[in-house]
Motif scaffolding. Sequence first.
Motif, short mmCIF file in Angstrom:
data_model
loop_
_atom_site.label_atom_id
_atom_site.label_comp_id
_atom_site.label_asym_id
_atom_site.label_seq_id
_atom_site.Cartn_x
_atom_site.Cartn_y
_atom_site.Cartn_z
N UNK A 8 19.70 34.21 -7.81
CA UNK A 8 20.67 33.35 -8.48
C UNK A 8 21.65 32.74 -7.48
N UNK A 9 22.11 33.51 -6.52
CA UNK A 9 23.03 33.00 -5.50
C UNK A 9 22.34 31.93 -4.65
N UNK A 14 21.75 25.99 -3.56
CA UNK A 14 20.92 24.80 -3.37
C UNK A 14 21.25 23.73 -4.41
N UNK A 15 21.34 24.13 -5.67
CA UNK A 15 21.54 23.17 -6.75
C UNK A 15 22.91 22.51 -6.68
N UNK A 20 22.76 18.01 -5.65
CA UNK A 20 23.49 17.58 -6.85
C UNK A 20 24.32 16.33 -6.57
N UNK A 21 24.94 16.26 -5.41
CA UNK A 21 25.72 15.08 -5.06
C UNK A 21 24.82 13.85 -4.97
N UNK A 22 23.67 13.99 -4.35
CA UNK A 22 22.72 12.88 -4.23
C UNK A 22 22.19 12.48 -5.61
N UNK A 23 21.90 13.46 -6.45
CA UNK A 23 21.41 13.17 -7.80
C UNK A 23 22.46 12.42 -8.61
#
Length: 74
Positions: A8-9, A14-15, A20-23
Motif C-alpha cells: 500500500x505504501x 507511485x499513484x 497523478x500530476x501528469x494525469x
Amino acid sequence: MELLNAIVITVNGVVWGWPMIILLLGTHIYMTAKKGFIQRFTITKGIRLSVEKDTKKYIHNLDAKDDTLVPVVK
C-alpha cells in the motif's frame, strides 16, 4: 500484514506522485481543447457574478424537496 502495508505504501507513493500530476494536467489540457477553451469566455462572467450585489428577491420554493429559492415575479 507487513507485506500488505508495504504494498500500500509503494502504490501510494507511485499513484500520488508525478503520474497523478501528469494525469491531472493532461486531463485539463484535453478537456480545455475539447470544450473549445470555454474558460476564456466564462471567466469574466464568473468574476462579475461573484462580485456584483444581488438585488433580486427570492422566496422559498415550497413545492421542491431540496429547499431551493425561486425569484419573486411581480
